[in-house]
Enzyme design. Structure first.
Site, PDB file in Angstrom:
ATOM      1  N   GLU A 233     108.018  -3.430  33.956  1.00  0.00           N
ATOM      2  CA  GLU A 233     108.795  -4.578  33.448  1.00  0.00           C
ATOM      3  C   GLU A 233     109.724  -4.157  32.303  1.00  0.00           C
ATOM      4  O   GLU A 233     109.894  -4.865  31.316  1.00  0.00           O
ATOM      5  CB  GLU A 233     107.860  -5.741  33.096  1.00  0.00           C
ATOM      6  CG  GLU A 233     107.075  -6.143  34.342  1.00  0.00           C
ATOM      7  CD  GLU A 233     106.502  -7.532  34.347  1.00  0.00           C
ATOM      8  OE1 GLU A 233     106.979  -8.382  33.598  1.00  0.00           O
ATOM      9  OE2 GLU A 233     105.575  -7.759  35.143  1.00  0.00           O
TER      10      GLU A 233
HETATM   11  C1  LIG Z   1     102.105   0.833  38.670  1.00  0.00           C
HETATM   12  C2  LIG Z   1     103.493   0.272  38.712  1.00  0.00           C
HETATM   13  C3  LIG Z   1     103.690  -1.043  39.090  1.00  0.00           C
HETATM   14  C4  LIG Z   1     104.980  -1.562  39.175  1.00  0.00           C
HETATM   15  N1  LIG Z   1     105.171  -2.843  39.641  1.00  0.00           N
HETATM   16  C5  LIG Z   1     106.438  -3.260  39.928  1.00  0.00           C
HETATM   17  C6  LIG Z   1     106.666  -4.508  40.601  1.00  0.00           C
HETATM   18  O1  LIG Z   1     105.726  -5.254  40.911  1.00  0.00           O
HETATM   19  N2  LIG Z   1     107.942  -4.843  40.915  1.00  0.00           N
HETATM   20  C7  LIG Z   1     109.013  -4.064  40.615  1.00  0.00           C
HETATM   21  O2  LIG Z   1     110.134  -4.431  40.930  1.00  0.00           O
HETATM   22  N3  LIG Z   1     108.824  -2.876  39.951  1.00  0.00           N
HETATM   23  C8  LIG Z   1     107.574  -2.456  39.617  1.00  0.00           C
HETATM   24  N4  LIG Z   1     107.378  -1.255  38.983  1.00  0.00           N
HETATM   25  C9  LIG Z   1     108.536  -0.414  38.682  1.00  0.00           C
HETATM   26  C10 LIG Z   1     108.815  -0.276  37.186  1.00  0.00           C
HETATM   27  O3  LIG Z   1     109.320  -1.480  36.680  1.00  0.00           O
HETATM   28  C11 LIG Z   1     109.775   0.926  37.010  1.00  0.00           C
HETATM   29  O4  LIG Z   1     109.007   2.089  37.267  1.00  0.00           O
HETATM   30  C12 LIG Z   1     110.393   0.962  35.626  1.00  0.00           C
HETATM   31  O5  LIG Z   1     111.295  -0.095  35.445  1.00  0.00           O
HETATM   32  C13 LIG Z   1     111.116   2.293  35.358  1.00  0.00           C
HETATM   33  O6  LIG Z   1     111.969   2.637  36.398  1.00  0.00           O
HETATM   34  P1  LIG Z   1     111.909   4.107  37.031  1.00  0.00           P
HETATM   35  O7  LIG Z   1     110.486   4.387  37.384  1.00  0.00           O
HETATM   36  O8  LIG Z   1     112.904   4.179  38.127  1.00  0.00           O
HETATM   37  O9  LIG Z   1     112.295   5.069  35.852  1.00  0.00           O
HETATM   38  P2  LIG Z   1     113.795   5.494  35.453  1.00  0.00           P
HETATM   39  O10 LIG Z   1     114.663   4.294  35.373  1.00  0.00           O
HETATM   40  O11 LIG Z   1     114.214   6.608  36.322  1.00  0.00           O
HETATM   41  O12 LIG Z   1     113.542   6.043  33.985  1.00  0.00           O
HETATM   42  C14 LIG Z   1     113.078   7.371  33.714  1.00  0.00           C
HETATM   43  C15 LIG Z   1     113.103   7.554  32.193  1.00  0.00           C
HETATM   44  O13 LIG Z   1     114.441   7.449  31.715  1.00  0.00           O
HETATM   45  C16 LIG Z   1     114.520   6.453  30.714  1.00  0.00           C
HETATM   46  N5  LIG Z   1     115.827   5.785  30.769  1.00  0.00           N
HETATM   47  C17 LIG Z   1     116.464   5.291  31.861  1.00  0.00           C
HETATM   48  N6  LIG Z   1     117.626   4.725  31.511  1.00  0.00           N
HETATM   49  C18 LIG Z   1     117.731   4.854  30.167  1.00  0.00           C
HETATM   50  C19 LIG Z   1     118.717   4.466  29.212  1.00  0.00           C
HETATM   51  N7  LIG Z   1     119.829   3.790  29.540  1.00  0.00           N
HETATM   52  N8  LIG Z   1     118.497   4.785  27.911  1.00  0.00           N
HETATM   53  C20 LIG Z   1     117.369   5.438  27.537  1.00  0.00           C
HETATM   54  N9  LIG Z   1     116.412   5.841  28.395  1.00  0.00           N
HETATM   55  C21 LIG Z   1     116.580   5.527  29.696  1.00  0.00           C
HETATM   56  C22 LIG Z   1     113.378   5.495  31.013  1.00  0.00           C
HETATM   57  O14 LIG Z   1     113.013   4.741  29.863  1.00  0.00           O
HETATM   58  C23 LIG Z   1     112.300   6.476  31.444  1.00  0.00           C
HETATM   59  O15 LIG Z   1     111.679   7.044  30.328  1.00  0.00           O
HETATM   60  C24 LIG Z   1     106.091  -0.749  38.828  1.00  0.00           C
HETATM   61  C25 LIG Z   1     105.878   0.579  38.427  1.00  0.00           C
HETATM   62  C26 LIG Z   1     104.609   1.096  38.387  1.00  0.00           C
HETATM   63  C27 LIG Z   1     104.438   2.537  38.003  1.00  0.00           C
END
Ligand SMILES: Cc1cc2nc3c(=O)[nH]c(=O)nc-3n(C[C@H](O)[C@H](O)[C@H](O)COP(=O)(O)OP(=O)(O)OC[C@H]3O[C@@H](n4cnc5c(N)ncnc54)[C@H](O)[C@@H]3O)c2cc1C
Length: 380
Positions: free
Chosen positions: A363
């Site tokens: 989230e």
């Molecule tokens: C167990 C679990 C349950 C989940 N449940 C749901 C769900 O029910 N529905 C749903 O839609 N999603 C869900 N998610 C997804 C979750 O919301 C995302 O994993 C999260 O938003 C991060 O996205 P990403 O994994 O693609 O990481 P990325 O966006 O690739 O980020 C990788 C890293 O880069 C950093 N980063 C990225 N952009 C920036 C920026 N502009 N400035 C600084 N740092 C940045 C991030 O903070 C992170 O540290 C879930 C994830 C998990 C692991």
């Protein structure tokens, strides 16, 4: 200003505490090991009104306020954060999303069942190439007259394999960017909708996380939520409330670990005295208590903002950022206070430490919360 909980709030908190102790605690280690959460427990949470806490009773909900939601989430999360994330997603993302933005027909058909726990909901925003950068939706929903045709992949979806109703965000008009995004209700079993394998996770292992595939999934037009192009705003507003849920989950994980650490430190002896009498341990307890209490105030403030009808975008981000940091740091300290026993499953704190990490990721990661907070400060 009144820091006291009302009689009603105390009753609600105690009911959640009692349920967590009697129903969630037995079997929590086994569920974590086996990565499963029984349907009967979800049903029981529905019977107690925990699946539609803030939903209007006319749609089958409990009609409680956001403060009650936080109190319930904290108590469930102290014992089982896998149970509490199901509650959080169903309440803040799915039920709230439908109640605030859905049509009367959608509310009657879906919300009434989601709020009672008869149905379980999932919220599908994230994709392999659209996590933090949620505007980069690759899933498409093409307007075909009386229906939309959805194609694409969603990943990390909580309740992914178990849900009956999925709120799916997809791009309808690429040229309009975030204003060309829509949100849809997709029912389980719709042709072309496939549920991928379950993720093998570090924490919240009892929760059900899947990748979902949409191949030419036909969704009737009446299943679009809100006006054409309002899906991104829908997702962002819904996530603001979701952050209150995850902040209270983090608070519960932290306070659960603190309570276990305090108890253990008063029982375990080293060098002829209980370890709480060693100042290094006593100071850890003081830091834990202080920061957990600060997190609780921030979480309550965000819930209070929601109850008052104030904008809670910033306060929910602040609460999630801080409570998740406190959860991560102090679950590590709880393991340290338990020494070797902290490293084994029987003492629960290692699970809480593993569960804490996700609160800094989903989230909106902590980095994304800082973007939300700083943008809001600069705008003010
Ligand atoms: C167990 C679990 C349950 C989940 N449940 C749901 C769900 O029910 N529905 C749903 O839609 N999603 C869900 N998610 C997804 C979750 O919301 C995302 O994993 C999260 O938003 C991060 O996205 P990403 O994994 O693609 O990481 P990325 O966006 O690739 O980020 C990788 C890293 O880069 C950093 N980063 C990225 N952009 C920036 C920026 N502009 N400035 C600084 N740092 C940045 C991030 O903070 C992170 O540290 C879930 C994830 C998990 C692991």
């Amino acid at each position: 200003m009144d820091f006291n909980l009302s009689e009603e709030h105390i009753m609600i908190r105690d009911a959640a505490r009692d349920f967590a102790q009697t129903e969630l605690l037995p079997g929590v280690i086994e569920r974590d090991n086996k990565q499963e959460f029984p349907d009967e427990l979800v049903k029981k949470m529905g019977e107690l009104g925990f699946m539609g806490i803030m939903v209007d009773p006319k749609y089958g909900g409990s009609g409680m306020d956001a403060i009650s939601y936080v109190l319930i989430m904290e108590e469930l999360s102290k014992i089982d954060a896998s149970a509490s994330v199901m509650v959080s997603v169903n309440n803040s993302l799915v039920c709230y999303g439908l109640e605030a933005y859905g049509s009367e027909e959608q509310k009657q058909k879906y919300l009434t069942k989601l709020a009672t726990g008869e149905f379980l909901g999932a919220f599908c925003l994230s994709e392999p190439e659209a996590g933090s950068d949620a505007t980069s939706q690759k899933t498409t929903a093409i307007d075909k007259g009386d229906h939309y045709l959805i194609n694409g992949t969603k990943n990390w979806i909580t309740n992914g394999g178990r849900a009956d109703v999925y709120l799916v965000i997809a791009q309808t008009d690429k040229d309009k960017g975030s204003h060309g995004i829509n949100a849809f209700i997709v029912e389980k079993g719709t042709e072309g909708f496939h549920i991928g394998p379950k993720e093998d996770k570090l924490g919240i292992r009892g929760s059900d996380t899947h990748t979902l595939q949409f191949n030419d999934v036909k969704v009737p037009k009446k299943n679009r939520i809100g006006a054409n192009g309002s899906g991104f705003r829908f997702a962002m507003k819904t996530l603001s409330g979701g952050r209150i849920g995850i902040a209270s989950q983090a608070l519960g994980i932290a306070s659960g670990a603190y309570e276990l650490a305090l108890k253990y430190s008063k029982e375990r002896k080293a060098f002829g005295t209980e370890i709480c009498n060693h100042q290094a341990i006593a100071f850890k307890l003081a830091d834990m208590y202080t920061e957990i209490e600060a997190a609780r105030h921030l979480v309550m403030k965000a819930a209070w903002d929601k109850d008052q009808g104030n904008n809670y975008d910033k306060s929910s981000a602040v609460a999630k950022l801080y409570a998740s940091k406190v959860a991560m740091e102090h679950t590590v300290e709880a393991v340290q206070i338990h020494g070797g026993n902290g490293f084994v499953k029987e003492y629960h704190v290692e699970r809480l430490m593993r569960d804490a990490k996700i609160t800094q990721i989903y989230e909106g990661t902590s980095e994304i919360q800082k973007i939300v907070i700083s943008r809001s400060l600069i705008r003010e």
